[in-house]
Motif scaffolding. Sequence first.
Motif, PDB file in Angstrom:
ATOM      1  N   VAL A  63      28.665  12.685   5.175  1.00 14.40           N
ATOM      2  CA  VAL A  63      29.908  13.314   5.629  1.00 14.40           C
ATOM      3  C   VAL A  63      30.060  14.697   5.005  1.00 14.40           C
ATOM      4  O   VAL A  63      30.401  15.678   5.691  1.00 14.40           O
ATOM      5  CB  VAL A  63      31.124  12.434   5.284  1.00 14.40           C
ATOM      6  CG1 VAL A  63      32.425  13.171   5.582  1.00 14.40           C
ATOM      7  CG2 VAL A  63      31.066  11.122   6.053  1.00 14.40           C
ATOM      8  N   ALA A  64      29.807  14.782   3.701  1.00  9.84           N
ATOM      9  CA  ALA A  64      29.938  16.065   3.009  1.00  9.84           C
ATOM     10  C   ALA A  64      28.940  17.079   3.547  1.00  9.84           C
ATOM     11  O   ALA A  64      29.257  18.269   3.704  1.00  9.84           O
ATOM     12  CB  ALA A  64      29.747  15.864   1.511  1.00  9.84           C
ATOM     13  N   GLY A  65      27.738  16.628   3.841  1.00 13.09           N
ATOM     14  CA  GLY A  65      26.736  17.524   4.390  1.00 13.09           C
ATOM     15  C   GLY A  65      27.133  18.067   5.748  1.00 13.09           C
ATOM     16  O   GLY A  65      26.887  19.233   6.064  1.00 13.09           O
ATOM     17  N   ALA A  66      27.783  17.229   6.551  1.00 12.84           N
ATOM     18  CA  ALA A  66      28.182  17.653   7.890  1.00 12.84           C
ATOM     19  C   ALA A  66      29.217  18.774   7.842  1.00 12.84           C
ATOM     20  O   ALA A  66      29.232  19.649   8.710  1.00 12.84           O
ATOM     21  CB  ALA A  66      28.731  16.464   8.670  1.00 12.84           C
ATOM     22  N   ARG A  67      30.073  18.760   6.814  1.00 10.07           N
ATOM     23  CA  ARG A  67      31.086  19.819   6.727  1.00 10.07           C
ATOM     24  C   ARG A  67      30.817  20.796   5.569  1.00 10.07           C
ATOM     25  O   ARG A  67      31.663  21.616   5.234  1.00 10.07           O
ATOM     26  CB  ARG A  67      32.488  19.227   6.626  1.00 10.07           C
ATOM     27  CG  ARG A  67      32.805  18.421   5.383  1.00 10.07           C
ATOM     28  CD  ARG A  67      34.218  17.852   5.490  1.00 10.07           C
ATOM     29  NE  ARG A  67      34.670  17.248   4.248  1.00 10.07           N
ATOM     30  CZ  ARG A  67      35.275  17.892   3.261  1.00 10.07           C
ATOM     31  NH1 ARG A  67      35.479  19.198   3.354  1.00 10.07           N
ATOM     32  NH2 ARG A  67      35.675  17.258   2.181  1.00 10.07           N
ATOM     33  N   LEU A  68      29.635  20.670   4.962  1.00  6.43           N
ATOM     34  CA  LEU A  68      29.182  21.572   3.906  1.00  6.43           C
ATOM     35  C   LEU A  68      30.152  21.645   2.722  1.00  6.43           C
ATOM     36  O   LEU A  68      30.349  22.703   2.124  1.00  6.43           O
ATOM     37  CB  LEU A  68      28.918  22.975   4.453  1.00  6.43           C
ATOM     38  CG  LEU A  68      27.737  23.097   5.428  1.00  6.43           C
ATOM     39  CD1 LEU A  68      27.591  24.530   5.901  1.00  6.43           C
ATOM     40  CD2 LEU A  68      26.451  22.615   4.773  1.00  6.43           C
TER      41      LEU A  68
END
Length: 497
Positions: free
Chosen positions: A252-257
Amino acid sequence: MTDLLTIRDTAISLKHPERVYINGEWVLPAGGSTLAVIDATTEEAFYRTAETTPADMDAAIAAARDAFDNSPWPFMEPVERAVYLRRIAERLRERAQEAATFWTRQTGPTFRMAVGSISRVPNLFEYYADVAETYPWATQDSPEFAAFGAVVNEPVGVVGAIVPWNTPLSLAAYKIAPALLAGCTVVVKAPPEAPGELWILAEIAEEVGLPAGVLNIVNGHRNVSEQLVRDPRVDKIAFTGSSQVGRQIASVAGARLSRYTLELGGKSAAVVLDDYDLATAAAAISQQECSINGQVCMSLTRVIVSQHRHDELVDALASTFGSVTVGDPFDPETQLGPLALAKQQQSVLGYIEQGVADGARLVTGGRRPAHLERGWFVEPTVFANVDNNSTLAQEELFGPVLSVIPAENEEHAVELANATQYGLNNAVFTDDVERAYQIARRLRSGTVGHNGFKTDTRMGFGGFKQSGVGREGGIQGIAPYLESKTVLLDGTPARFQ
């Protein structure tokens, strides 16, 4: 000290157990619901606490966002923020026994161990307060195309901190202390099974005058945790928990950087070399496995020893760990208390059954203690001849279970220790410090101890592989809460002259 066996009867002293701490105030949860917190020893309700709803989490995030964007907090000098850390440390020290009582009743560690462990938490706040004066918050450089250049470290923003039920206060402190020093604002999601110590921390935040919105503490289940992780107003997530959930957070964090640090599970090895006394090794391993009743991600549960010494070490562990006194964690004679939850007891007993089914030899323990009719207890358990590829050796049990694994030689022992998806902690047992260092460098884990379970809050802590991303504690523990900025000017500011 009050008679330990009477402490359980002491009334709880939380001012607002059925409220949540948002924007410097104690507010009723939007849904008006409460949750029962269960005593792990008696299986009876200890107290009731607020049940955080999505609306409450939204309010907490909004408060933290506003405090970061519109208050002086991020722009204060670090030494000014350090004053609050020292005040928090002072009050935590005064309430250590109270916090230990909550921890013992909620999660099951022996009260003596809980008092000792929580008494060290204030040291962490003081450590970061001291660092305020020495950390390189701004470093002047010699730029090629400007008269002046500096790299400044600024707060990352709003931090979402999620901690599990096994050691909630200390794990939260690893996140809160450096985050506050850096100038971040924080939303802590406490475990609904064990929120008491963090409610004490919220009361302390109010008492010491921490500005509104800088620290917000709520609890709740998976839905509000996911909400905290997904909210674009949150700049960074600091999570301690299972590797499975950690992978989801990273996705999830990777998807929104957004930024994240993850302190995840472990399946740590105690590598016992041929020169080391087996009785001494067995005593050390057994003692550390009593810590929080085996509910420790760093626990040395895989014991690797040469084949020709395997049976002797198994006998030694059966003698030391098998004779551990199990019972009421407030009894000063008790060495091993209950597990935190009924489902955790069932999980550990299920792993033990699986170990037997897979062919490992159950040497001692393996059941609920016959003399304890109530409480989520599991006997101290030792398995012999464990296959390193088995479920017992590869999955995190989170209970008082030791697996002894035979190795062909020292090289094979290192290979076995590294043959896991985890890489949080290991230990090497030897009288030769040079060999210890050499083996430590070859073990793929974030921490390696010598002749026992070792950790240090003043040094970085974290894992290799699926045991985590990033580090907590020590100087390394500040960096995840900072962003570096390059500043290029046509002249030199006064503070650098």
